[in-house]
Scaffold this motif. Structure first.
Motif, PDB file in Angstrom:
ATOM      1  N   UNK A   1      50.555  92.717   3.281  1.00  0.00           N
ATOM      2  CA  UNK A   1      51.681  92.644   2.858  1.00  0.00           C
ATOM      3  C   UNK A   1      52.395  91.399   3.755  1.00  0.00           C
ATOM      4  N   UNK A   2      53.052  90.658   2.969  1.00  0.00           N
ATOM      5  CA  UNK A   2      53.865  89.465   3.300  1.00  0.00           C
ATOM      6  C   UNK A   2      55.318  89.858   3.186  1.00  0.00           C
ATOM      7  N   UNK A   3      55.533  90.384   2.058  1.00  0.00           N
ATOM      8  CA  UNK A   3      57.070  90.646   1.505  1.00  0.00           C
ATOM      9  C   UNK A   3      56.915  91.848   0.583  1.00  0.00           C
TER      10      UNK A   3
ATOM     11  N   UNK B   1      54.915  93.898  -3.878  1.00  0.00           N
ATOM     12  CA  UNK B   1      54.586  93.292  -2.652  1.00  0.00           C
ATOM     13  C   UNK B   1      53.794  91.899  -2.938  1.00  0.00           C
ATOM     14  N   UNK B   2      54.198  91.046  -1.982  1.00  0.00           N
ATOM     15  CA  UNK B   2      53.363  89.832  -1.888  1.00  0.00           C
ATOM     16  C   UNK B   2      52.558  90.124  -1.069  1.00  0.00           C
ATOM     17  N   UNK B   3      51.354  89.733  -1.152  1.00  0.00           N
ATOM     18  CA  UNK B   3      50.064  90.030  -0.280  1.00  0.00           C
ATOM     19  C   UNK B   3      49.427  88.773   0.064  1.00  0.00           C
TER      20      UNK B   3
ATOM     21  N   UNK C   1      43.002  84.053   1.998  1.00  0.00           N
ATOM     22  CA  UNK C   1      44.203  83.076   2.380  1.00  0.00           C
ATOM     23  C   UNK C   1      45.003  82.740   1.378  1.00  0.00           C
ATOM     24  N   UNK C   2      44.798  82.931   0.083  1.00  0.00           N
ATOM     25  CA  UNK C   2      45.639  82.967  -1.094  1.00  0.00           C
ATOM     26  C   UNK C   2      46.814  84.082  -1.369  1.00  0.00           C
ATOM     27  N   UNK C   3      47.685  84.023  -2.082  1.00  0.00           N
ATOM     28  CA  UNK C   3      48.571  84.937  -2.266  1.00  0.00           C
ATOM     29  C   UNK C   3      48.630  85.829  -3.545  1.00  0.00           C
ATOM     30  N   UNK C   4      49.217  86.817  -3.807  1.00  0.00           N
ATOM     31  CA  UNK C   4      49.143  87.461  -5.222  1.00  0.00           C
ATOM     32  C   UNK C   4      50.424  88.499  -5.171  1.00  0.00           C
ATOM     33  N   UNK C   5      50.668  89.029  -6.257  1.00  0.00           N
ATOM     34  CA  UNK C   5      51.641  90.018  -6.113  1.00  0.00           C
ATOM     35  C   UNK C   5      51.071  91.576  -6.570  1.00  0.00           C
ATOM     36  N   UNK C   6      51.350  92.586  -6.068  1.00  0.00           N
ATOM     37  CA  UNK C   6      50.993  94.189  -6.230  1.00  0.00           C
ATOM     38  C   UNK C   6      52.299  94.794  -6.399  1.00  0.00           C
TER      39      UNK C   6
END
Length: 195
Positions: free
Chosen positions: A11-13, A28-30, A35-40
């Motif tokens: 979790x980044x944010x 959550x932004x993960x 290395x990519x990002x996604x939202x949950x």
């Protein structure tokens, strides 16, 4: 040592989307394993308990109640949400009394289940209760519950034919079958009456 780094998301944010009287929804932004990002988006939940109450004659205590999200009366094991700081056994004792009127002489923790891992962090502690003493339910003003009982065979038939579809009750029925067969052993503890 990290377990399963090739699958783990970090979790980044966290952003709060809704905080109601019952539901708390976050996004959550993960950081993904590549290395990519996604939202949950998911529902945060304080946790709950479910009781498998065993009557002396071999039947189990169940309840029937209207469940608004699915629009029908459901047959299920008694259960309830943990209050802040409440221990699971204390919650189990409280909820069994409130919903069914029963108190139990002995309790055994069976395990934990996660009923909806795709969209909630909810967990449910599974507790067995025996040495039941009947009493009067202490339902909330907006709660309408019918307390019933069934033999384990009746319950399993209801699970098989689709009369019982509640995930926690299906899991409770599995535990019940395995405990009654002797395959899974519980550590029973005597409990004094709640104060």
């Amino acid at each position: 040592m990290e377990v399963d780094p090739h699958l783990t998301e970090r979790t980044v944010q966290t952003e709060e989307l809704l905080r109601g009287s019952f539901l708390h929804v976050v996004r959550d932004t993960v950081r993904l394993p590549d290395g990519g990002t996604a939202t949950r988006e998911y529902v945060r939940h304080p946790g709950a308990v479910m009781m498998v109450p065993l009557l002396e004659d071999g039947r189990v205590v169940l309840e029937r109640q209207w469940r608004h999200p699915v629009g029908q009366v459901m047959t299920e094991f008694p259960a309830g949400k943990l209050s802040p700081g409440e221990e699971p056994l204390a919650c189990a004792r409280r909820e069994l009394l409130e919903e069914t009127g029963y108190t139990a002489r002995e309790w055994a923790r069976a395990g934990r289940l996660h009923p909806c891992i795709g969209y909630s962090d909810e967990f449910i502690e599974i507790w067995f209760a025996r040495g039941l003493k009947p009493g009067r339910p202490q339902l909330d003003d907006e709660e309408f519950v019918e307390v019933i009982s069934a033999t384990p065979d009746e319950l399993l038939a209801w699970c098989r034919d689709g009369r019982v579809t509640d995930a926690k009750t299906l899991t409770g029925a599995l535990w019940l079958r395995e405990v009654l067969s002797g395959a899974w052993v519980l550590d029973w503890q005597a409990q004094s009456a709640p104060s």
